[in-house]
Design a protein around this motif. Structure first.
Motif, PDB file in Angstrom:
ATOM      1  N   MET A 146      32.514  17.434 -16.475  1.00  0.00           N
ATOM      2  CA  MET A 146      31.651  17.263 -14.665  1.00  0.00           C
ATOM      3  C   MET A 146      30.748  16.231 -14.758  1.00  0.00           C
ATOM      4  O   MET A 146      30.832  14.730 -14.232  1.00  0.00           O
ATOM      5  CB  MET A 146      30.495  18.147 -14.922  1.00  0.00           C
ATOM      6  CG  MET A 146      30.160  18.142 -12.874  1.00  0.00           C
ATOM      7  SD  MET A 146      28.220  17.677 -13.858  1.00  0.00           S
ATOM      8  CE  MET A 146      27.733  19.177 -14.438  1.00  0.00           C
ATOM      9  N   ARG A 150      31.095  12.192 -12.315  1.00  0.00           N
ATOM     10  CA  ARG A 150      29.320  11.979 -12.096  1.00  0.00           C
ATOM     11  C   ARG A 150      29.269  10.651 -11.929  1.00  0.00           C
ATOM     12  O   ARG A 150      29.029   9.690 -11.162  1.00  0.00           O
ATOM     13  CB  ARG A 150      28.330  12.511 -12.314  1.00  0.00           C
ATOM     14  CG  ARG A 150      29.067  14.321 -11.506  1.00  0.00           C
ATOM     15  CD  ARG A 150      27.410  14.813 -10.839  1.00  0.00           C
ATOM     16  NE  ARG A 150      26.490  14.628 -10.825  1.00  0.00           N
ATOM     17  CZ  ARG A 150      24.995  14.715 -11.137  1.00  0.00           C
ATOM     18  NH1 ARG A 150      24.945  15.409 -11.558  1.00  0.00           N
ATOM     19  NH2 ARG A 150      24.433  14.656  -9.770  1.00  0.00           N
ATOM     20  N   LYS A 156      30.032  13.128  -4.717  1.00  0.00           N
ATOM     21  CA  LYS A 156      28.946  14.082  -4.611  1.00  0.00           C
ATOM     22  C   LYS A 156      29.421  15.226  -4.704  1.00  0.00           C
ATOM     23  O   LYS A 156      30.553  15.732  -5.019  1.00  0.00           O
ATOM     24  CB  LYS A 156      28.404  14.199  -2.803  1.00  0.00           C
ATOM     25  CG  LYS A 156      27.471  13.036  -2.096  1.00  0.00           C
ATOM     26  CD  LYS A 156      27.210  13.506  -0.796  1.00  0.00           C
ATOM     27  CE  LYS A 156      25.697  12.692  -0.306  1.00  0.00           C
ATOM     28  NZ  LYS A 156      25.386  13.531   0.651  1.00  0.00           N
ATOM     29  N   MET A 157      28.518  16.088  -5.589  1.00  0.00           N
ATOM     30  CA  MET A 157      28.544  17.395  -6.393  1.00  0.00           C
ATOM     31  C   MET A 157      28.248  18.487  -5.011  1.00  0.00           C
ATOM     32  O   MET A 157      27.276  18.230  -4.574  1.00  0.00           O
ATOM     33  CB  MET A 157      27.647  17.982  -7.828  1.00  0.00           C
ATOM     34  CG  MET A 157      27.992  18.968  -8.197  1.00  0.00           C
ATOM     35  SD  MET A 157      29.579  18.496  -9.584  1.00  0.00           S
ATOM     36  CE  MET A 157      29.423  20.568 -10.170  1.00  0.00           C
ATOM     37  N   LYS A 158      29.680  18.987  -4.820  1.00  0.00           N
ATOM     38  CA  LYS A 158      29.553  20.475  -4.203  1.00  0.00           C
ATOM     39  C   LYS A 158      29.650  21.132  -4.557  1.00  0.00           C
ATOM     40  O   LYS A 158      29.029  22.677  -3.585  1.00  0.00           O
ATOM     41  CB  LYS A 158      30.501  19.640  -2.324  1.00  0.00           C
ATOM     42  CG  LYS A 158      30.820  18.795  -2.314  1.00  0.00           C
ATOM     43  CD  LYS A 158      29.121  18.415  -0.837  1.00  0.00           C
ATOM     44  CE  LYS A 158      29.829  19.054   0.218  1.00  0.00           C
ATOM     45  NZ  LYS A 158      27.727  18.616   0.552  1.00  0.00           N
ATOM     46  N   VAL A 160      29.788  24.937  -7.948  1.00  0.00           N
ATOM     47  CA  VAL A 160      29.797  24.675  -8.998  1.00  0.00           C
ATOM     48  C   VAL A 160      30.207  26.737  -9.142  1.00  0.00           C
ATOM     49  O   VAL A 160      29.487  27.091  -8.394  1.00  0.00           O
ATOM     50  CB  VAL A 160      28.573  25.027 -10.170  1.00  0.00           C
ATOM     51  CG1 VAL A 160      29.187  25.396 -11.583  1.00  0.00           C
ATOM     52  CG2 VAL A 160      28.436  23.931 -10.545  1.00  0.00           C
ATOM     53  N   PHE A 196      34.586  23.371 -11.192  1.00  0.00           N
ATOM     54  CA  PHE A 196      33.489  21.831 -10.386  1.00  0.00           C
ATOM     55  C   PHE A 196      34.289  21.529  -8.672  1.00  0.00           C
ATOM     56  O   PHE A 196      35.041  20.385  -8.867  1.00  0.00           O
ATOM     57  CB  PHE A 196      33.223  20.676 -11.192  1.00  0.00           C
ATOM     58  CG  PHE A 196      32.810  21.683 -12.722  1.00  0.00           C
ATOM     59  CD1 PHE A 196      31.185  21.666 -12.047  1.00  0.00           C
ATOM     60  CD2 PHE A 196      33.481  21.309 -13.602  1.00  0.00           C
ATOM     61  CE1 PHE A 196      30.766  22.037 -13.552  1.00  0.00           C
ATOM     62  CE2 PHE A 196      32.848  21.927 -14.731  1.00  0.00           C
ATOM     63  CZ  PHE A 196      31.894  22.399 -14.794  1.00  0.00           C
ATOM     64  N   PHE A 198      34.304  18.404  -5.950  1.00  0.00           N
ATOM     65  CA  PHE A 198      33.300  17.154  -5.553  1.00  0.00           C
ATOM     66  C   PHE A 198      33.652  16.854  -4.532  1.00  0.00           C
ATOM     67  O   PHE A 198      34.888  17.268  -4.130  1.00  0.00           O
ATOM     68  CB  PHE A 198      33.869  16.350  -6.502  1.00  0.00           C
ATOM     69  CG  PHE A 198      33.496  16.802  -7.975  1.00  0.00           C
ATOM     70  CD1 PHE A 198      32.083  15.439  -8.596  1.00  0.00           C
ATOM     71  CD2 PHE A 198      34.616  17.381  -8.618  1.00  0.00           C
ATOM     72  CE1 PHE A 198      31.710  16.405  -9.867  1.00  0.00           C
ATOM     73  CE2 PHE A 198      33.944  17.225  -9.985  1.00  0.00           C
ATOM     74  CZ  PHE A 198      32.977  16.922 -10.611  1.00  0.00           C
TER      75      PHE A 198
END
Length: 201
Positions: A146, A150, A156-158, A160, A196, A198
């Protein structure tokens, strides 16, 4: 990426979404095609290729997209093999044959980066990954992957999601074996993996 036994494809059929998949294991592709031989409701294509080869991957995905008169994909998902745990093939290019964590992450990130080029702007992609146990300690491989994504891609992490894998098809009938291995080797019995999510910027 890493289409495996076809779980994502079967869900695409349920959701009426076209599908493009890749796997290095020709035998599992034959199995999935046999399972899908009666499907007439979606377009799908599974190519036998090494996604860690950028040129071959690009050629493969562009050929598939041209069949659907598209240049981009709406969503991308990757469920890579577990590093150095279960050998899926004897092919040296197979990620499951890589014993080194850093090299595994480098190869995986490279493959995702190639696929990322074909994901539409503001499109989503997900990666499914678990942790591993090496040299008497837990290695948080999922979070290392992860973090590498990044750092490498504009995302953008959206989300988990923790996925419970206890009793999944890969472990049915083998719980006692995994418990024995855990007790013998002094490690925690993993019952989860991570998804994850994204968004491409």
């Amino acid at each position: 990426l890493f289409s495996g036994s076809g779980t994502t494809l079967f869900e695409c059929e349920n959701l009426q979404r076209d599908y493009i998949g890749f796997d290095i294991n020709e035998h599992i592709i034959d199995y999935v095609n046999e399972m899908m031989q009666d499907c007439t409701t979606i377009n799908y294509s599974i190519k036998n290729l090494d996604v860690t080869n950028p040129t071959g991957f690009s050629t493969g995905i562009e050929a598939c997209l041209s069949q659907y008169n598209k240049t981009q994909v709406d969503f991308m998902i990757a469920h890579p093999p577990y590093l150095d745990i279960v050998k899926f093939t004897n092919d040296n290019r197979d990620l499951s044959n890589i014993p080194d964590v850093d090299l595994f992450i480098e190869k995986l990130t490279s493959a995702i980066s190639t696929g990322f080029q074909y994901l539409k702007k503001n499109g989503y992609f997900a990666i499914v990954a678990g942790d591993i146990y090496k040299k008497s300690e837990v290695i948080p491989l999922a979070f290392m992957i992860m973090n590498a994504i990044r750092q490498s891609l504009k995302v953008k992490m959206k989300g988990v999601i923790v996925k419970n894998i206890e009793g999944n098809r890969g472990k049915l009938g083998a719980q006692d074996i995994w418990k024995y291995r855990a007790l013998k080797s002094d490690y925690f019995l993993f019952k989860h993996e991570y998804i994850f999510v994204f968004k491409k910027l």
